[in-house]
Design a protein around this motif. Sequence first.
Motif, PDB file in Angstrom:
ATOM      1  N   PHE A  39       4.268   6.967   5.181  1.00 33.44           N
ATOM      2  CA  PHE A  39       5.718   6.750   5.297  1.00 33.44           C
ATOM      3  C   PHE A  39       6.010   5.536   6.177  1.00 33.44           C
ATOM      4  O   PHE A  39       6.857   4.708   5.854  1.00 33.44           O
ATOM      5  CB  PHE A  39       6.421   7.981   5.876  1.00 33.44           C
ATOM      6  CG  PHE A  39       6.599   9.121   4.917  1.00 33.44           C
ATOM      7  CD1 PHE A  39       7.332   8.969   3.744  1.00 33.44           C
ATOM      8  CD2 PHE A  39       6.058  10.363   5.189  1.00 33.44           C
ATOM      9  CE1 PHE A  39       7.524  10.020   2.870  1.00 33.44           C
ATOM     10  CE2 PHE A  39       6.237  11.435   4.312  1.00 33.44           C
ATOM     11  CZ  PHE A  39       6.964  11.260   3.155  1.00 33.44           C
ATOM     12  N   GLU A  40       5.322   5.453   7.305  1.00 28.26           N
ATOM     13  CA  GLU A  40       5.570   4.356   8.245  1.00 28.26           C
ATOM     14  C   GLU A  40       5.269   2.994   7.622  1.00 28.26           C
ATOM     15  O   GLU A  40       6.034   2.034   7.800  1.00 28.26           O
ATOM     16  CB  GLU A  40       4.736   4.558   9.514  1.00 28.26           C
ATOM     17  CG  GLU A  40       5.225   5.733  10.339  1.00 28.26           C
ATOM     18  CD  GLU A  40       4.344   6.094  11.512  1.00 28.26           C
ATOM     19  OE1 GLU A  40       4.812   6.834  12.386  1.00 28.26           O
ATOM     20  OE2 GLU A  40       3.186   5.637  11.563  1.00 28.26           O
ATOM     21  N   ARG A  41       4.176   2.911   6.881  1.00 23.90           N
ATOM     22  CA  ARG A  41       3.851   1.637   6.219  1.00 23.90           C
ATOM     23  C   ARG A  41       4.833   1.324   5.099  1.00 23.90           C
ATOM     24  O   ARG A  41       5.293   0.199   4.962  1.00 23.90           O
ATOM     25  CB  ARG A  41       2.423   1.674   5.663  1.00 23.90           C
ATOM     26  CG  ARG A  41       1.362   1.452   6.722  1.00 23.90           C
ATOM     27  CD  ARG A  41      -0.013   1.220   6.119  1.00 23.90           C
ATOM     28  NE  ARG A  41      -0.439   2.236   5.169  1.00 23.90           N
ATOM     29  CZ  ARG A  41      -1.049   3.378   5.486  1.00 23.90           C
ATOM     30  NH1 ARG A  41      -1.301   3.641   6.741  1.00 23.90           N
ATOM     31  NH2 ARG A  41      -1.407   4.230   4.555  1.00 23.90           N
ATOM     32  N   ARG A  42       5.146   2.343   4.300  1.00 20.33           N
ATOM     33  CA  ARG A  42       6.024   2.136   3.154  1.00 20.33           C
ATOM     34  C   ARG A  42       7.416   1.683   3.582  1.00 20.33           C
ATOM     35  O   ARG A  42       8.018   0.799   2.958  1.00 20.33           O
ATOM     36  CB  ARG A  42       6.144   3.417   2.330  1.00 20.33           C
ATOM     37  CG  ARG A  42       7.005   3.245   1.077  1.00 20.33           C
ATOM     38  CD  ARG A  42       7.100   4.519   0.264  1.00 20.33           C
ATOM     39  NE  ARG A  42       5.784   4.890  -0.204  1.00 20.33           N
ATOM     40  CZ  ARG A  42       5.402   6.152  -0.449  1.00 20.33           C
ATOM     41  NH1 ARG A  42       6.239   7.148  -0.256  1.00 20.33           N
ATOM     42  NH2 ARG A  42       4.189   6.404  -0.873  1.00 20.33           N
ATOM     43  N   TYR A  43       7.938   2.275   4.637  1.00 20.04           N
ATOM     44  CA  TYR A  43       9.309   1.976   5.051  1.00 20.04           C
ATOM     45  C   TYR A  43       9.371   1.080   6.287  1.00 20.04           C
ATOM     46  O   TYR A  43      10.456   0.838   6.821  1.00 20.04           O
ATOM     47  CB  TYR A  43      10.088   3.272   5.253  1.00 20.04           C
ATOM     48  CG  TYR A  43      10.205   4.016   3.942  1.00 20.04           C
ATOM     49  CD1 TYR A  43      11.079   3.580   2.952  1.00 20.04           C
ATOM     50  CD2 TYR A  43       9.380   5.104   3.667  1.00 20.04           C
ATOM     51  CE1 TYR A  43      11.152   4.222   1.730  1.00 20.04           C
ATOM     52  CE2 TYR A  43       9.454   5.762   2.443  1.00 20.04           C
ATOM     53  CZ  TYR A  43      10.335   5.310   1.492  1.00 20.04           C
ATOM     54  OH  TYR A  43      10.406   5.946   0.265  1.00 20.04           O
TER      55      TYR A  43
END
Length: 90
Positions: A39-43
Amino acid sequence: MTTLTLSDQATDLVKAGVTLERHLLEANCRQYRTKLSVFERRYRMTTKRFLSRFNAGRLADGQTWFDWLFAHRAHTELSKRLAILRGVKL
Protein backbone atom coordinates in the motif's frame (compact mmCIF):
# COMPACT_ATOMS: atom_id res chain seq x y z
CA MET A 1 2.78 -12.26 37.38
CA THR A 2 1.10 -15.65 37.67
CA THR A 3 2.96 -18.85 38.39
CA LEU A 4 1.59 -22.15 37.15
CA THR A 5 2.49 -25.58 38.43
CA LEU A 6 2.39 -28.22 35.71
CA SER A 7 3.47 -31.78 35.28
CA ASP A 8 6.44 -32.37 32.98
CA GLN A 9 4.11 -33.63 30.25
CA ALA A 10 1.85 -30.60 30.58
CA THR A 11 4.85 -28.28 30.56
CA ASP A 12 6.05 -29.80 27.29
CA LEU A 13 2.59 -29.42 25.80
CA VAL A 14 2.29 -25.78 26.91
CA LYS A 15 5.77 -24.98 25.56
CA ALA A 16 4.88 -26.53 22.20
CA GLY A 17 1.62 -24.59 22.06
CA VAL A 18 3.28 -21.28 22.92
CA THR A 19 6.03 -21.91 20.37
CA LEU A 20 3.50 -22.76 17.66
CA GLU A 21 1.40 -19.69 18.44
CA ARG A 22 4.51 -17.47 18.39
CA HIS A 23 5.52 -18.82 14.98
CA LEU A 24 2.00 -18.28 13.61
CA LEU A 25 1.88 -14.73 14.94
CA GLU A 26 5.30 -13.96 13.49
CA ALA A 27 4.24 -15.26 10.07
CA ASN A 28 0.98 -13.30 10.13
CA CYS A 29 2.79 -10.13 11.25
CA ARG A 30 5.19 -10.51 8.32
CA GLN A 31 2.28 -10.99 5.91
CA TYR A 32 0.48 -7.87 7.13
CA ARG A 33 3.73 -5.87 7.14
CA THR A 34 4.18 -6.88 3.49
CA LYS A 35 0.62 -5.78 2.69
CA LEU A 36 1.26 -2.44 4.37
CA SER A 37 4.46 -2.01 2.37
CA VAL A 38 2.57 -2.67 -0.86
CA PHE A 39 0.00 0.00 0.00
CA GLU A 40 2.75 2.44 0.96
CA ARG A 41 4.61 1.96 -2.32
CA ARG A 42 1.47 2.01 -4.45
CA TYR A 43 0.10 5.21 -2.93
CA ARG A 44 3.46 6.81 -2.10
CA MET A 45 2.69 7.51 1.54
CA THR A 46 3.46 5.90 4.85
CA THR A 47 0.78 4.11 6.82
CA LYS A 48 1.05 6.85 9.44
CA ARG A 49 0.33 9.50 6.77
CA PHE A 50 -2.50 7.39 5.36
CA LEU A 51 -4.12 7.10 8.79
CA SER A 52 -3.85 10.83 9.34
CA ARG A 53 -5.49 11.59 6.01
CA PHE A 54 -8.10 8.84 6.36
CA ASN A 55 -9.10 9.88 9.89
CA ALA A 56 -9.34 13.51 8.79
CA GLY A 57 -11.78 12.49 6.06
CA ARG A 58 -9.43 13.57 3.29
CA LEU A 59 -9.71 10.27 1.40
CA ALA A 60 -12.77 8.90 -0.36
CA ASP A 61 -14.56 5.91 1.12
CA GLY A 62 -13.02 3.45 -1.36
CA GLN A 63 -12.59 -0.22 -0.53
CA THR A 64 -8.82 0.08 -0.89
CA TRP A 65 -8.62 2.50 2.03
CA PHE A 66 -10.63 0.17 4.23
CA ASP A 67 -8.39 -2.74 3.21
CA TRP A 68 -5.35 -0.67 4.19
CA LEU A 69 -6.99 0.27 7.48
CA PHE A 70 -7.79 -3.39 8.20
CA ALA A 71 -4.22 -4.47 7.40
CA HIS A 72 -2.90 -1.81 9.79
CA ARG A 73 -5.27 -2.78 12.60
CA ALA A 74 -4.58 -6.49 12.12
CA HIS A 75 -0.82 -5.92 12.15
CA THR A 76 -1.08 -3.78 15.29
CA GLU A 77 -3.21 -6.33 17.14
CA LEU A 78 -1.04 -9.29 16.13
CA SER A 79 2.09 -7.38 17.15
CA LYS A 80 0.61 -6.75 20.61
CA ARG A 81 -0.19 -10.45 21.03
CA LEU A 82 3.28 -11.41 19.84
CA ALA A 83 4.88 -9.05 22.35
CA ILE A 84 2.87 -10.70 25.13
CA LEU A 85 3.90 -14.17 24.02
CA ARG A 86 7.54 -13.16 23.79
CA GLY A 87 7.29 -12.18 27.44
CA VAL A 88 6.16 -15.65 28.50
CA LYS A 89 8.92 -17.49 30.35
CA LEU A 90 8.64 -21.26 30.43
